[in-house]
Design a protein around this motif. Structure first.
Motif, PDB file in Angstrom:
ATOM      1  N   LEU A 200     -24.264   7.241  37.693  1.00  0.00           N
ATOM      2  CA  LEU A 200     -23.821   8.627  37.626  1.00  0.00           C
ATOM      3  C   LEU A 200     -23.811   9.267  39.013  1.00  0.00           C
ATOM      4  O   LEU A 200     -22.908  10.043  39.340  1.00  0.00           O
ATOM      5  N   ALA A 201     -24.812   8.955  39.835  1.00  0.00           N
ATOM      6  CA  ALA A 201     -24.813   9.475  41.207  1.00  0.00           C
ATOM      7  C   ALA A 201     -23.613   8.943  41.989  1.00  0.00           C
ATOM      8  O   ALA A 201     -23.031   9.657  42.815  1.00  0.00           O
ATOM      9  N   THR A 202     -23.231   7.695  41.728  1.00  0.00           N
ATOM     10  CA  THR A 202     -22.039   7.146  42.372  1.00  0.00           C
ATOM     11  C   THR A 202     -20.795   7.893  41.916  1.00  0.00           C
ATOM     12  O   THR A 202     -19.892   8.187  42.719  1.00  0.00           O
ATOM     13  N   VAL A 203     -20.708   8.211  40.617  1.00  0.00           N
ATOM     14  CA  VAL A 203     -19.582   8.998  40.113  1.00  0.00           C
ATOM     15  C   VAL A 203     -19.553  10.368  40.777  1.00  0.00           C
ATOM     16  O   VAL A 203     -18.489  10.849  41.200  1.00  0.00           O
ATOM     17  N   LEU A 204     -20.695  11.029  40.887  1.00  0.00           N
ATOM     18  CA  LEU A 204     -20.744  12.351  41.508  1.00  0.00           C
ATOM     19  C   LEU A 204     -20.318  12.259  42.973  1.00  0.00           C
ATOM     20  O   LEU A 204     -19.574  13.123  43.468  1.00  0.00           O
ATOM     21  N   TYR A 205     -20.780  11.243  43.683  1.00  0.00           N
ATOM     22  CA  TYR A 205     -20.352  11.024  45.067  1.00  0.00           C
ATOM     23  C   TYR A 205     -18.823  10.899  45.118  1.00  0.00           C
ATOM     24  O   TYR A 205     -18.160  11.487  45.994  1.00  0.00           O
ATOM     25  N   GLU A 206     -18.255  10.151  44.185  1.00  0.00           N
ATOM     26  CA  GLU A 206     -16.801   9.960  44.157  1.00  0.00           C
ATOM     27  C   GLU A 206     -16.066  11.257  43.844  1.00  0.00           C
ATOM     28  O   GLU A 206     -14.991  11.527  44.415  1.00  0.00           O
ATOM     29  N   LEU A 207     -16.606  12.054  42.950  1.00  0.00           N
ATOM     30  CA  LEU A 207     -15.980  13.335  42.646  1.00  0.00           C
ATOM     31  C   LEU A 207     -15.943  14.238  43.870  1.00  0.00           C
ATOM     32  O   LEU A 207     -14.989  15.007  44.068  1.00  0.00           O
ATOM     33  N   LEU A 208     -16.969  14.165  44.696  1.00  0.00           N
ATOM     34  CA  LEU A 208     -17.052  15.010  45.882  1.00  0.00           C
ATOM     35  C   LEU A 208     -16.226  14.473  47.043  1.00  0.00           C
ATOM     36  O   LEU A 208     -15.584  15.230  47.776  1.00  0.00           O
ATOM     37  N   ALA A 209     -16.241  13.142  47.232  1.00  0.00           N
ATOM     38  CA  ALA A 209     -15.628  12.541  48.414  1.00  0.00           C
ATOM     39  C   ALA A 209     -14.235  11.985  48.167  1.00  0.00           C
ATOM     40  O   ALA A 209     -13.448  11.856  49.109  1.00  0.00           O
ATOM     41  N   GLY A 210     -13.950  11.596  46.928  1.00  0.00           N
ATOM     42  CA  GLY A 210     -12.692  10.948  46.636  1.00  0.00           C
ATOM     43  C   GLY A 210     -12.759   9.443  46.702  1.00  0.00           C
ATOM     44  O   GLY A 210     -11.747   8.760  46.494  1.00  0.00           O
ATOM     45  N   PHE A 211     -13.920   8.887  46.968  1.00  0.00           N
ATOM     46  CA  PHE A 211     -14.116   7.440  47.003  1.00  0.00           C
ATOM     47  C   PHE A 211     -15.585   7.158  46.723  1.00  0.00           C
ATOM     48  O   PHE A 211     -16.443   8.031  46.884  1.00  0.00           O
ATOM     49  N   THR A 212     -15.889   5.944  46.285  1.00  0.00           N
ATOM     50  CA  THR A 212     -17.274   5.567  45.992  1.00  0.00           C
ATOM     51  C   THR A 212     -17.979   5.146  47.273  1.00  0.00           C
ATOM     52  O   THR A 212     -17.336   4.720  48.238  1.00  0.00           O
ATOM     53  N   PRO A 213     -19.307   5.239  47.307  1.00  0.00           N
ATOM     54  CA  PRO A 213     -20.020   4.952  48.565  1.00  0.00           C
ATOM     55  C   PRO A 213     -19.943   3.504  49.014  1.00  0.00           C
ATOM     56  O   PRO A 213     -20.070   3.228  50.202  1.00  0.00           O
ATOM     57  N   PHE A 214     -19.756   2.556  48.088  1.00  0.00           N
ATOM     58  CA  PHE A 214     -19.787   1.144  48.476  1.00  0.00           C
ATOM     59  C   PHE A 214     -18.534   0.387  48.048  1.00  0.00           C
ATOM     60  O   PHE A 214     -18.499  -0.831  48.092  1.00  0.00           O
ATOM     61  N   LEU A 234     -22.429  12.675  53.131  1.00  0.00           N
ATOM     62  CA  LEU A 234     -21.121  13.329  53.209  1.00  0.00           C
ATOM     63  C   LEU A 234     -21.230  14.573  54.095  1.00  0.00           C
ATOM     64  O   LEU A 234     -22.051  15.450  53.820  1.00  0.00           O
ATOM     65  N   PRO A 235     -20.421  14.651  55.147  1.00  0.00           N
ATOM     66  CA  PRO A 235     -20.482  15.847  56.009  1.00  0.00           C
ATOM     67  C   PRO A 235     -20.055  17.083  55.240  1.00  0.00           C
ATOM     68  O   PRO A 235     -19.106  17.068  54.452  1.00  0.00           O
ATOM     69  N   GLY A 236     -20.782  18.174  55.472  1.00  0.00           N
ATOM     70  CA  GLY A 236     -20.458  19.435  54.822  1.00  0.00           C
ATOM     71  C   GLY A 236     -21.057  19.604  53.445  1.00  0.00           C
ATOM     72  O   GLY A 236     -20.848  20.645  52.816  1.00  0.00           O
ATOM     73  N   LEU A 237     -21.801  18.616  52.964  1.00  0.00           N
ATOM     74  CA  LEU A 237     -22.412  18.720  51.641  1.00  0.00           C
ATOM     75  C   LEU A 237     -23.659  19.587  51.718  1.00  0.00           C
ATOM     76  O   LEU A 237     -24.484  19.421  52.628  1.00  0.00           O
ATOM     77  N   LEU A 276     -17.356  27.313  46.641  1.00  0.00           N
ATOM     78  CA  LEU A 276     -17.218  26.360  47.748  1.00  0.00           C
ATOM     79  C   LEU A 276     -15.979  25.498  47.540  1.00  0.00           C
ATOM     80  O   LEU A 276     -15.722  25.008  46.437  1.00  0.00           O
ATOM     81  N   PRO A 277     -15.194  25.273  48.602  1.00  0.00           N
ATOM     82  CA  PRO A 277     -13.993  24.443  48.459  1.00  0.00           C
ATOM     83  C   PRO A 277     -14.356  22.966  48.420  1.00  0.00           C
ATOM     84  O   PRO A 277     -15.482  22.572  48.737  1.00  0.00           O
ATOM     85  N   ALA A 278     -13.397  22.152  48.016  1.00  0.00           N
ATOM     86  CA  ALA A 278     -13.605  20.702  48.036  1.00  0.00           C
ATOM     87  C   ALA A 278     -13.862  20.247  49.459  1.00  0.00           C
ATOM     88  O   ALA A 278     -13.360  20.834  50.431  1.00  0.00           O
ATOM     89  N   LEU A 279     -14.666  19.202  49.603  1.00  0.00           N
ATOM     90  CA  LEU A 279     -14.988  18.687  50.927  1.00  0.00           C
ATOM     91  C   LEU A 279     -13.741  18.136  51.609  1.00  0.00           C
ATOM     92  O   LEU A 279     -12.857  17.558  50.964  1.00  0.00           O
ATOM     93  N   ASP A 280     -13.685  18.310  52.918  1.00  0.00           N
ATOM     94  CA  ASP A 280     -12.600  17.749  53.713  1.00  0.00           C
ATOM     95  C   ASP A 280     -13.134  16.491  54.387  1.00  0.00           C
ATOM     96  O   ASP A 280     -13.660  16.526  55.498  1.00  0.00           O
ATOM     97  N   VAL A 281     -13.038  15.385  53.661  1.00  0.00           N
ATOM     98  CA  VAL A 281     -13.607  14.120  54.122  1.00  0.00           C
ATOM     99  C   VAL A 281     -12.487  13.104  54.261  1.00  0.00           C
ATOM    100  O   VAL A 281     -11.686  12.916  53.340  1.00  0.00           O
ATOM    101  N   ALA A 282     -12.427  12.457  55.419  1.00  0.00           N
ATOM    102  CA  ALA A 282     -11.441  11.401  55.628  1.00  0.00           C
ATOM    103  C   ALA A 282     -11.967  10.121  54.997  1.00  0.00           C
ATOM    104  O   ALA A 282     -12.991   9.579  55.422  1.00  0.00           O
ATOM    105  N   GLY A 283     -11.298   9.639  53.956  1.00  0.00           N
ATOM    106  CA  GLY A 283     -11.769   8.463  53.223  1.00  0.00           C
ATOM    107  C   GLY A 283     -11.342   7.171  53.859  1.00  0.00           C
ATOM    108  O   GLY A 283     -10.454   7.135  54.726  1.00  0.00           O
ATOM    109  N   PRO A 284     -11.945   6.069  53.470  1.00  0.00           N
ATOM    110  CA  PRO A 284     -11.530   4.750  53.950  1.00  0.00           C
ATOM    111  C   PRO A 284     -10.180   4.385  53.346  1.00  0.00           C
ATOM    112  O   PRO A 284      -9.577   5.168  52.609  1.00  0.00           O
ATOM    113  N   GLY A 285      -9.688   3.197  53.635  1.00  0.00           N
ATOM    114  CA  GLY A 285      -8.407   2.763  53.119  1.00  0.00           C
ATOM    115  C   GLY A 285      -8.386   2.714  51.614  1.00  0.00           C
ATOM    116  O   GLY A 285      -9.409   2.700  50.948  1.00  0.00           O
ATOM    117  N   GLU A 286      -7.187   2.719  51.057  1.00  0.00           N
ATOM    118  CA  GLU A 286      -7.049   2.700  49.611  1.00  0.00           C
ATOM    119  C   GLU A 286      -7.665   1.425  49.050  1.00  0.00           C
ATOM    120  O   GLU A 286      -7.592   0.358  49.668  1.00  0.00           O
TER     121      GLU A 286
END
Length: 750
Positions: A200-214, A234-237, A276-286
């Motif tokens: 669930l923490a991984t899902v929450l990370y993905e909801l915030l960042a747009g990608f999973t941590p690993f 995540l910067p700005g969190l 608070l707006p959505a985080l502006d995080v540059a994600g890794p490749g698709e």
């Protein structure tokens, strides 16, 4: 095109497809429903059929607004279908694909709903094991919540596992989705509720960042990152949300929050996230097709490929964690929660038992050990105690004063402290020789060691050859706890807790088994502990349903403890007496005798290992054994020589079985017994100059000169409860409890 499902339901159109089934919109006698139909091409796969049926079994017991409920199971020819509540909306994956990331308030509101559902499932003993966005449904027909998020419901318990049921999958297989798998699952440890928190923490990370941590790349690389890499912040969190994510993504399962705690913390945080707006995080490749979000049913690779070198946002991923499964002693340059660490004074102040005042405490009553009282203390008080403890340590070092004596009669022990669960479950690192408990904290004496405690394997030690298990005559009721056993005067006494909450015991001598005896007087809540400290005498200790410890003593009739196969009296028992009217134990204690006439006890209070001894007619105070760290399950205790003890505990952080030697008046540093881990009480016995340890799941280990070797115990399985080991001069006996509530016995020569 409509399709009949059984005689009561009709499926009209496909709503979605998964790896195991297709979800249809349908109707039945009670109105619209969702029907999950197992794919016909998979209907012959018995593993999938079992998983499908298990989904219904798990969910029928769950009724919660954030869990999709099951109404019916339909078996009709080749059709196997689950009839579920209809949720009008979409799944979380679809929303992520449309919006990529959510505002923090909406993301946290959705995660809090799922956490509430998981809390209900965990309370019912169900672990989901596949929490991911595809299995979270958003009810668009209901009013929206914080951040405009619709209510979220958790679905698809198809691979959920009832904690107390036998495993349906081979131990070598991983079931789940790679991006959301907890490290302990990858490393082959038993799945517990904490794996859902990690997912669930991984899902929450993905909801915030747009990608999973690993995530990203080959599934093997994804699995490896879960174990070997630390999550990138995540910067700005907001700082509070970052702390929650870090705790729930910890490699150590015991360091994570519970589902109830996670839900409460997230809801408390919601007002501060408004706007608070959505985080502006540059994600890794698709993600490619292999590293995305498909299901994995993978054999763990022997040598997983190196992780992709892609750099995530915020810099390189931090490295340093090592696998959870215990192998060789870890590299000292790496940070791992599997290494043994001893508590600092601050940690002891945080969860240890602290005294109200030195010199003022006393035993609760004559002949009873003093008991630590537990209450929360403020941070300011705790810090003052820590500073005082440091000053006291320096003074003691200069004066050369000794430590506590475990057998000192009349020691003080009434204490205060935060006795509840601590989140600091990762084993501490400080050497006990340089650690001083908080001021006034009763602590059992510990000895310095030139070597840091570590896992020990050493040279192989031969394990005994065990006979086949044979049944023991049944007691008057099914047995639900224990067993525990000892040998006295050539007869083996076996004790267990019955379904009626009484202690039952049977005696076996050269002529066979006698009849079962029942000891009434109190309702027993856990396994009994037995010890013989004097010739012809047995002391029995049991935990009452009130959490207090009780004692009962048997003196042999006519100076003999016999009467096994003859069925005669096994001796005279006195009435139950209370050992300590204030100390509430978390689990059954263990007992041994390190000197003639002396009884030594260890037990678990507030997650700490505590010890007390009866010398003559006087108990000394309960004292914390700091070298044990935080433990779970009940301990075991054995004495292999005069003046020595060996306690065996299960470390809370990772389920490792630890050996804690006591000799020379002090507890020595602990060591991990390689090859053993446990979820329930271990047991141990000394015979022939060796120690033998046993753990749940049919694991056995033998030790000689601190070198351990382990192997499966033949003829056991996960359904048997290991629990009683007894030793005569040349024979070991082990007793197991079967699911039917009877006992079995096997022997080995030593």
């Amino acid at each position: 095109m409509a399709r009949k499902i059984g005689s009561r339901y009709t499926a009209h159109q496909v709503l979605g497809r998964g790896s195991a089934g297709t979800v249809w919109l349908g109707d039945g006698p009670e109105g619209p429903v969702a029907i999950k139909l197992l794919r016909e091409d998979l209907a012959s796969d018995q593993d999938l059929v079992g998983r499908f049926v298990q989904e219904r079994t798990a969910l029928l017991s769950l009724d919660h607004p954030h869990i999709v409920g099951i109404r019916d199971l339909v078996v009709d020819g080749s059709d196997l279908a689950l009839v579920m509540d209809l949720v009008r909306g979409t799944d979380l994956r679809s929303r992520l694909e449309r919006e990529r990331r959510l505002a923090p308030e909406a993301a946290v509101a959705i995660a809090a709903d799922v956490a509430d559902g998981l809390a209900a499932a965990h309370a019912a003993g169900v672990v989901h094991r596949d929490v991911k966005p595809e299995n979270v449904l958003l009810d668009s027909a209901a009013p929206t919540g914080p951040g405009g998020a619709p209510p979220a419901l958790l679905t698809d318990f198809g691979i959920a596992r009832l904690v107390d049921t036998p495993r349906r999958t081979r131990a070598t297989r991983i079931i789940g989705t790679p991006d959301y798998l907890a490290p302990e699952i990858i490393e082959g440890l038993p799945p517990r509720a904490s794996v859902d928190i990690y997912a669930l923490a991984t899902v929450l990370y993905e909801l915030l960042a747009g990608f999973t941590p690993f995530g990203g790349g080959h599934p093997g690389a994804v699995l490896r990152r879960h174990v070997t890499e630390a999550v990138t912040p995540l910067p700005g969190l907001p700082a509070e949300l970052d702390r929650i994510l870090s705790a729930c993504l910890a490699k150590a399962p015991a360091s994570r929050l519970t589902a109830a705690e996670l839900g409460a913390n997230l809801r408390d945080l919601l007002p501060r996230l408004a706007g608070l707006p959505a985080l502006d995080v540059a994600g890794p490749g698709e993600h490619d097709d292999e590293g995305g979000y498909g299901e994995a049913d993978l054999e763990p690779p022997l040598a997983p490929p190196a992780p992709a070198p892609a750099t995530p946002p915020g810099g390189d991923r931090k490295r340093g964690a090592v696998p959870l499964v215990r192998a060789a002693a870890p590299d000292s340059s790496r940070d791992t929660h599997t290494s043994i660490k001893l508590p600092t004074a601050e940690e002891l102040a945080g969860f240890g038992a602290a005294s109200r005042g030195a010199g003022r405490s006393r035993a609760s009553a004559p002949g009873r050990p003093a008991s630590p009282r537990h209450r929360s203390v403020s941070d300011a008080i705790r810090q003052r105690r820590i500073r005082f403890a440091a000053a006291a340590a320096a003074a003691l070092a200069v004066a050369g004063l000794g430590g506590w004596g475990i057998a000192s009669a009349g020691s003080s022990g009434s204490g205060t402290g935060s006795g509840g669960d601590s989140r600091g479950d990762t084993p501490p690192t400080t050497d006990p020789a340089t650690t001083t408990p908080a001021a006034g904290t009763p602590a059992a004496p510990t000895a310095a060691s030139a070597d840091a405690p570590q896992s020990r394997t050493g040279r192989p030690v031969a394990l005994p050859q065990w006979s086949a298990f044979q049944g023991v005559p049944a007691a008057g009721v099914p047995l639900t706890g224990g067993p525990r056993a000892l040998v006295l005067d050539g007869a083996t006494y076996v004790f267990a807790r019955g379904q009626d909450k009484n202690v039952w015991y049977v005696v076996r001598d050269a002529s066979g088994y006698g009849r079962w005896h029942k000891l009434t007087g109190i309702n027993v809540d856990d396994d009994p502990a037995v010890v013989s400290a004097r010739q012809g005498r047995i002391d029995l200790f049991a935990l009452g349903t009130d959490g207090l410890l009780y004692r009962r003593t048997m003196t042999a009739a006519g100076g003999s403890a016999g009467a096994g196969g003859s069925g005669g009296s096994a001796g005279h028992w006195n009435a139950w007496s209370q050992v300590d009217e204030r100390t509430h134990f978390d689990a059954a204690p263990a007992a041994a005798s390190s000197e003639p006439g002396r009884i030594d006890l260890v037990g678990r209070v507030g997650g700490d290992l505590v010890t007390a001894s009866l010398v003559g007619d006087r108990w000394n105070a309960w004292a914390v054994v700091p070298t044990a760290g935080r433990i779970t399950a009940a301990p075991a205790l054995v004495s292999r020589a005069r003046g020595s003890l060996d306690a065996f505990v299960v470390r809370k952080a990772d389920g490792a079985v630890l050996q804690l030697p006591y000799s020379g008046g002090a507890w020595r540093p602990a060591c991990v017994i390689e090859g053993l881990d446990a979820t329930s009480r271990p047991d141990a016995v000394a015979a022939g100059g060796r120690l033998y340890a046993f753990a749940s799941g049919g694991q056995a280990a033998a030790s000689q000169d601190a070198d351990w070797s382990a192997a499966p115990l033949p003829g056991t399985d996960a359904d048997r409860a290991l629990g009683a080991v007894a030793a005569s001069p040349h024979t070991l006996e082990i007793f197991t409890r079967t699911p039917g509530g009877t006992l079995s016995r096997a022997t080995a020569s030593v």
